[in-house]
Scaffold this motif. Structure first.
Motif, short mmCIF file in Angstrom:
data_model
loop_
_atom_site.label_atom_id
_atom_site.label_comp_id
_atom_site.label_asym_id
_atom_site.label_seq_id
_atom_site.Cartn_x
_atom_site.Cartn_y
_atom_site.Cartn_z
N GLY A 276 101.95 -96.38 -8.60
CA GLY A 276 101.35 -94.93 -9.79
C GLY A 276 101.94 -95.74 -11.19
N ALA B 39 106.38 -90.78 -12.81
CA ALA B 39 105.27 -89.53 -12.43
C ALA B 39 104.93 -90.41 -11.24
N ASP B 40 103.84 -88.76 -10.39
CA ASP B 40 102.68 -89.17 -9.02
C ASP B 40 104.44 -90.21 -8.55
N SER C 65 106.15 -92.24 -5.49
CA SER C 65 105.37 -92.56 -4.06
C SER C 65 106.88 -93.87 -3.38
N GLN D 210 109.02 -95.65 -13.09
CA GLN D 210 107.92 -94.82 -13.20
C GLN D 210 108.64 -93.37 -13.18
#
Length: 447
Positions: free
Chosen positions: A18, A208-209, A211, A206
């Motif tokens: 991401g 956001a988004d 994983s 990270q």
């Protein structure tokens, strides 16, 4: 091998999961501020360099903003000579400590010491060790001083997971998941210590988004949320031995029902009330309805000052204690206030002390004493019993193994022969048995 818990599994990190944001620009300390301690933090050749100073408490260079859910990656290197324990705080905050700021919160451990606990999770100035390196030593051993190491942390919801050079290390489920700052720690050092440097670079995050990496079943999960199972634990085969709200699955030893007095269930805690007497003079012991052969058991326990209790396994109810009556016979993980209960000085060579195999094997507490996992009254402790199909057994206390033996071995049989169970045929050798929580007349809590 059955996995069961009274209270309460990672592939190599994907580097393109991401939008990454740098936390360090490689030139100066923009976005960072020192919040505690007097250690030196400087930018040299594209890295943040933290240098120890004598006379200072733990020092922390913190991000100016807080982070909740995130995936963090960074590289770290420590000089081989004089390397000192350190770490990276996350979801952390400040509190006043006698007029001085004190950092508290979880920490990604960086540990060059022989114990090699890098990747473990330590709760600074609060709960202590949440996940010791002993719980997954293969991962922690991949850390090397004198060279750059890539570390990864995933803090998503109540799941905290770490990697060291692509190897998964810790997995914690934590119910204290408030957002907080990220901080680079330089540990305090003795007065005569030579300066030691730690280097950090390529720090990125990270938010956001996200994983998260797939679960790794081989990694032990330490669940700090009482009476719950995480998805990873369920996938690994764990189940709750007590549901936290009822007596389902339990009954009185040598009885058909759960005791109607003495034991209480309240606010997710199962406790035996103090009666001032010995075993079976109050409510009596309780046992599981189910029997177990090979298994892994986890439990939290909290003992009051001077208390005596235990968790027994391979319990055979038809066998009574020495002299008749009393607690049902079984192998016992001893629960005891070693400082105040006289039983700690009885038996042989300390074989009746906390986390030992009662009256047979004294616990090895040498590592426990020096690793900030020391048990104490009126605080929750973490117990663990592992019984493998080959008969080998381990006792653990707060993330450190304290006992190891093999049922039926010559060494085991010799210990039984000089114990209080020497006249109990087949002691500890039953192919299966129940798990028992002991009423010894003192208030002890379980979850």
């Amino acid at each position: 091998m059955t996995k069961t818990a009274l209270a309460s599994a990672a592939l190599a990190a994907a580097l393109n999961a991401g939008p990454w944001v740098p936390l360090f620009n490689g030139h100066d300390l923009s976005g960072w501020k020192q919040v505690a301690g007097n250690a030196s933090y400087q930018v040299v050749d594209g890295a943040i360099v933290g240098t120890t100073v004598t006379g200072s408490p733990n020092s922390f260079l913190a991000t100016e903003r807080d982070y909740g859910d995130f995936i963090l990656e960074f590289e770290v290197m420590q000089e081989t000579a004089n390397a000192q324990n350190g770490g990276v705080q996350f979801r952390s905050a400040l509190r006043d400590d006698k007029g001085k700021p004190k950092v508290f919160g979880p920490q990604f451990e960086i540990d060059p010491a022989p114990r090699a606990w890098t990747g473990g999770i330590y709760d600074e100035a609060r709960r202590g060790w949440l996940y010791t390196g002993d719980l997954n030593p293969a991962g922690a051993l991949s850390y090397k001083t004198g060279q750059w190491n890539r570390l990864r942390l995933e803090a998503v919801g109540n799941s905290l997971r770490t990697w060291v050079n692509g190897i998964p290390v810790a997995s914690v489920v934590d119910d204290l998941a408030a957002p907080g700052f990220i901080a680079l720690q330089v540990h305090s050092v003795p007065k005569d210590a030579q300066p030691a440097k730690t280097f950090w670079r390529n720090i990125r995050i990270q938010t956001a988004d996200l994983s998260p990496s797939p679960a790794e079943p081989s990694v032990f999960v330490r669940n700090l949320v009482p009476n719950s199972l995480s998805p990873d634990e369920q996938a690994a085969g764990w189940r709750l031995l007590w549901d936290g709200v009822s007596s389902n699955g339990w009954r009185g030893a040598r009885k058909t029902a759960f005791p109607d007095r003495g034991w209480s269930i309240q606010n997710g805690v199962l406790s035996i009330n103090a009666s001032g007497g010995a075993e079976s003079k109050n409510a009596g012991d309780i046992v599981t309805d189910a029997e177990f052969s090979a298994f892994e058991l986890q439990f939290d326990f909290n003992f009051t000052p001077g208390a005596n209790s235990g968790v027994k396994y391979f319990v055979v109810e038809k066998l009574a204690s020495i002299g008749g009556g009393g607690s049902a016979i079984g192998l016992e993980y001893q629960i005891l206030d070693d400082k105040k209960h006289p039983d700690a000085k009885l038996g042989r060579d300390g074989n009746r002390r906390l986390s030992g195999l009662y009256d047979l094997i004294a616990p090895d507490l040498s590592r426990v004493k020096g690793l900030a996992v020391i048990p104490r009254p009126n605080a929750w402790q973490h117990g663990r019993v592992i019984v493998r199909p080959d008969g080998s057994v381990e006792h653990w206390l707060n993330g450190v193994r304290t006992v190891a033996y093999k049922r039926g071995s010559d060494a085991f049989n010799a210990l039984v022969a000089i114990s209080k169970f020497k006249n109990t045929p087949g002691f500890g050798l039953a192919p299966k048995g129940r798990i028992l929580l002991q009423d010894h007349g003192d208030k002890v809590l379980f979850r």
